[in-house]
Design an enzyme around this catalytic site. Structure first.
Site, PDB file in Angstrom:
ATOM      1  N   HIS A 126     -52.168 -23.351  19.683  1.00  0.00           N
ATOM      2  CA  HIS A 126     -50.982 -24.133  20.032  1.00  0.00           C
ATOM      3  C   HIS A 126     -50.095 -24.306  18.805  1.00  0.00           C
ATOM      4  O   HIS A 126     -50.413 -25.053  17.879  1.00  0.00           O
ATOM      5  CB  HIS A 126     -51.413 -25.502  20.576  1.00  0.00           C
ATOM      6  CG  HIS A 126     -50.266 -26.406  20.896  1.00  0.00           C
ATOM      7  ND1 HIS A 126     -50.325 -27.772  20.708  1.00  0.00           N
ATOM      8  CD2 HIS A 126     -49.024 -26.147  21.384  1.00  0.00           C
ATOM      9  CE1 HIS A 126     -49.178 -28.301  21.056  1.00  0.00           C
ATOM     10  NE2 HIS A 126     -48.371 -27.344  21.477  1.00  0.00           N
ATOM     11  N   ASN A 137     -50.689 -34.057  20.217  1.00  0.00           N
ATOM     12  CA  ASN A 137     -50.048 -34.792  21.308  1.00  0.00           C
ATOM     13  C   ASN A 137     -50.725 -36.133  21.563  1.00  0.00           C
ATOM     14  O   ASN A 137     -50.070 -37.118  21.927  1.00  0.00           O
ATOM     15  CB  ASN A 137     -50.031 -33.951  22.580  1.00  0.00           C
ATOM     16  CG  ASN A 137     -48.925 -32.909  22.565  1.00  0.00           C
ATOM     17  OD1 ASN A 137     -47.935 -33.060  21.856  1.00  0.00           O
ATOM     18  ND2 ASN A 137     -49.094 -31.856  23.335  1.00  0.00           N
ATOM     19  N   SER A 189     -49.782 -26.316  25.489  1.00  0.00           N
ATOM     20  CA  SER A 189     -49.818 -27.558  24.723  1.00  0.00           C
ATOM     21  C   SER A 189     -50.857 -28.540  25.233  1.00  0.00           C
ATOM     22  O   SER A 189     -51.094 -29.571  24.607  1.00  0.00           O
ATOM     23  CB  SER A 189     -48.448 -28.243  24.750  1.00  0.00           C
ATOM     24  OG  SER A 189     -48.081 -28.559  26.087  1.00  0.00           O
ATOM     25  N   GLU A 235     -52.748 -25.631  16.219  1.00  0.00           N
ATOM     26  CA  GLU A 235     -54.002 -26.129  16.770  1.00  0.00           C
ATOM     27  C   GLU A 235     -54.756 -24.979  17.427  1.00  0.00           C
ATOM     28  O   GLU A 235     -54.266 -24.391  18.388  1.00  0.00           O
ATOM     29  CB  GLU A 235     -53.756 -27.203  17.829  1.00  0.00           C
ATOM     30  CG  GLU A 235     -53.156 -28.489  17.310  1.00  0.00           C
ATOM     31  CD  GLU A 235     -52.912 -29.492  18.436  1.00  0.00           C
ATOM     32  OE1 GLU A 235     -53.312 -30.654  18.285  1.00  0.00           O
ATOM     33  OE2 GLU A 235     -52.330 -29.099  19.473  1.00  0.00           O
TER      34      GLU A 235
END
Length: 309
Positions: A136, A187, A116, A148
């Site tokens: 990801h 994130n 991540s 991702e």
């Protein structure tokens, strides 16, 4: 296509399910037999729920016939076209796995990590250069459409394009990030929003409940079908420029973890997994997780109907 998922923990079973539903032969490998058994149950239960909710018309038994589990990594990857590493974020463990993969995998195999945040191809620059990058998946991976794909200037662009196409065939919405930045994309965006929410909460400006309502009843409500840049276009860029000029200087720009988070961690109030975080979960994490998955499946049906219209 022969797909191997390494790790039967939080993410591995869901990732395996993605490729099963995409029509591929999937092997899930883990050193723990009990983890593989639990992961297999998770996949079967998830497929059964998806079929019951009309997400898929595929036969669960037929799908599971294309699935195997193995504790031997050497045996699992010997004919792999695609390997997805989904093991804990511990560099030493990953290094050992990559050393084994380099010995056992066909040279043409594409190998990706579900990390991540870690820039693994830069941490391990000599491991399959060009053919090793990041994919990801979001949790739960069998439901959330986005993946991702993270690359750098040494990544084989043809392999990235190939994986993107294969993920699209599996019903995913992959995006490509062209360099390794901390937190990748999702994130970073989520953290920026969480920082402002925590700031407003700690200042007593708004309650936790109202902050979450603002997200689900407005920001998230629109974001399900309207992107950030589309939103700016709809508002009007002149209006955005005026508002941003007023608001940007007032936004939180703290670089430390907010005290409210630190305090709860010290108290062992870690959220769903401990039964209490900002809210309490007396019914237990397993039941809440199942309810969440069921709600997300209803949302997935609406999302699919929107993007396919």
């Amino acid at each position: 296509m022969n797909v191997v998922v390494i790790g039967s923990g939080v993410m591995g079973p869901g990732i395996a399910q993605v490729f099963l539903m995409g029509g591929h032969h999937v092997i899930m490998s883990d050193i723990k037999v009990e983890a593989l058994a639990e992961g297999t149950r998770e996949i079967r239960n998830s497929l059964t729920l998806m079929a019951a909710k009309g997400i898929t018309e595929q036969d669960v038994t037929a799908l599971m016939s294309n699935f195997q589990t193995m504790t031997s990594l050497e045996e699992a990857v010997k004919e792999a076209d695609l390997v997805i590493e989904a093991i804990p974020e511990v560099i030493g463990i990953k290094q050992k796995v990559y050393e084994d993969l380099d010995r056992f995998c066909p040279q043409e195999s594409v190998i990706v990590s579900n990390t991540s945040a870690l820039p693994l191809p830069e941490i391990f620059p000599h491991f399959r250069p060009g053919n090793f990058f990041v994919a990801h998946f979001m949790n739960p991976p069998q439901i959330i459409p986005l993946v991702e794909i993270v690359k750098n200037d040494k990544t084989n662009s043809e392999k990235v394009a190939w994986l993107r196409e294969e993920l699209e065939k599996c019903g995913k919405k992959p995006i490509v990030i062209n360099q390794f930045i901390k937190g990748f994309l999702i994130n970073r965006m989520q953290t920026a929003m969480a920082r402002e929410a925590l700031y407003l909460y700690e200042k007593g400006i708004v309650s936790l409940e109202d902050l979450d309502t603002a997200n689900t009843a407005c920001i998230g409500f629109k974001s399900a079908w309207q992107g950030t840049f589309e939103t700016m276009d709809y508002i009007g860029l002149d209006t955005c420029a005026f508002a941003y000029n007023v608001i940007f200087p007032e936004l939180c720009n703290d670089t430390a973890v907010p005290a409210v988070i630190t305090q709860k961690v010290q108290e062992g109030k870690l959220g769903l997994k401990s039964g209490e975080g900002f809210f309490t979960y007396p019914e237990g994490s397993a039941e809440v997780s199942l309810e969440r998955q069921a709600d997300l499946l209803e949302q997935l049906k609406l999302f699919n109907s929107y993007i396919n219209k």
